[in-house]
Design a protein around this motif. Structure first.
Motif: not given
Length: 314
Positions: A14-21, A300-314
């Motif tokens: 199944s497709k991965m969620s944003f959180e899984e990615k 492959c993450i189709d989201q804003g870079i700031g959102e991704v870095i934030g989700a990584l805890g930074v």
């Protein structure tokens, strides 16, 4: 084959969620022996370097009114009739995109993410944000030039292979137009100031080695100068790749589109394919994808870079 498909990496069919990615990317960061960051214009855009809209009008409303272009890129290619007006435009362009404060802390947050890793940065950006945000100068390769450098418009002889720092000259130019420069490098319009669209003729830069007019050190044609510093950075990058050839390498691509895929994107795919221990991560809003050959070792993450870095805890 190339896919614009952010869901190539699947979990249990199944497709991965944003959180899984994000979880996959976090695990790859933690386990990597080395991280190679490939940064395109999308990273600087995410950091606040927008070239149209309010930021453009704040500094270039007079040029917009006179010539009708709506963004900084278009203004950079406009055929101005005089060098005084050419540099009247470009001095502001260079100052706000190279010497004024970085609009946000996104580059600093990215550094927090990799500062304890063995990392290297390959970028097509020319705003020098990595070094200005604390990245190690010896781990950076700016392939396409630097807003902070001049070169001869016709390099040869004594000017062949040479570039020239331009901060002092650009400072004089913007001050001559009527701006002030704040304590942190911000460009300020004094109250009741009349801003000129031209610089004085004696500030039009001339190459000290060959007497030709100077231009920006940006890769736009065959006259682009790859100076000694450029070649040293290129060699350091190749040495980094050689030393990590079979190790666990994370190729982390941020904001790289399809304008110049042969510099970052396609080489990252190839190097990931060649090294079974490598992993590829693409973060790009609206343009996240990878090749078929590495789909099982990619996220492959189709989201804003700031959102991704934030989700990584930074």
């Amino acid at each position: 084959m190339y896919y614009f498909n952010p869901d190539m990496l699947m979990m249990n069919g199944s497709k991965m969620s944003f959180e899984e990615k994000i979880s996959v990317l976090r695990e790859q960061l933690a386990s990597a022996d080395a991280v190679v960051i490939g940064a395109g214009s999308g990273l600087s855009t995410a950091a606040g370097y927008t070239y149209s809209g309010d930021r453009f009008r704040k500094y270039f409303a007079d040029f917009e009114a006179k010539y009708g272009f709506k963004d900084m890129y278009s203004g950079g290619f406009y055929p101005y009739e005089t060098m005084e007006e050419f540099w009247g435009y470009w001095c502001r362009y260079i100052w706000i995109n190279r010497y004024a404060p970085v609009p946000s802390d996104l580059y600093g947050r990215l550094l927090e993410l990799v500062k304890d890793k063995d990392y290297f940065v390959l970028t097509t950006n020319v705003d020098h944000c990595f070094q200005r945000s604390g990245f190690d100068k010896m781990r950076l390769f700016y392939t396409q030039g630097d807003y902070g450098l001049f070169q001869s418009c016709s390099p040869g002889g004594a000017s062949k292979g040479r570039t020239y720092d331009n901060e002092e000259m650009i400072r004089k130019m913007v001050l001559s137009e009527g701006y002030r420069i704040g304590d942190h490098g911000e460009l300020i319009v004094p109250e009741s100031a009349e801003i000129s669209m031209r610089v004085p003729s004696d500030l039009v830069p001339v190459c000290p080695d060959d007497g030709n007019l100077m231009t920006t050190n940006l890769r736009c044609d065959e006259t682009f100068v790859e100076d000694e510093g450029w070649h040293q950075a290129a060699e350091r990058y190749q040495d980094f790749l050689r030393r990590h050839k079979r190790l666990r390498v994370l190729y982390l691509e941020l904001g790289v589109g399809m304008n110049t895929p042969v510099i970052i994107k396609f080489p990252f795919w190839k190097k990931t394919e060649q090294n079974p221990n490598a992993f590829y991560a693409c973060v790009n809003l609206g343009e996240a994808g990878c090749s078929r050959e590495i789909a099982d070792r990619s996220v492959c993450i189709d989201q804003g870079i700031g959102e991704v870095i934030g989700a990584l805890g930074v």
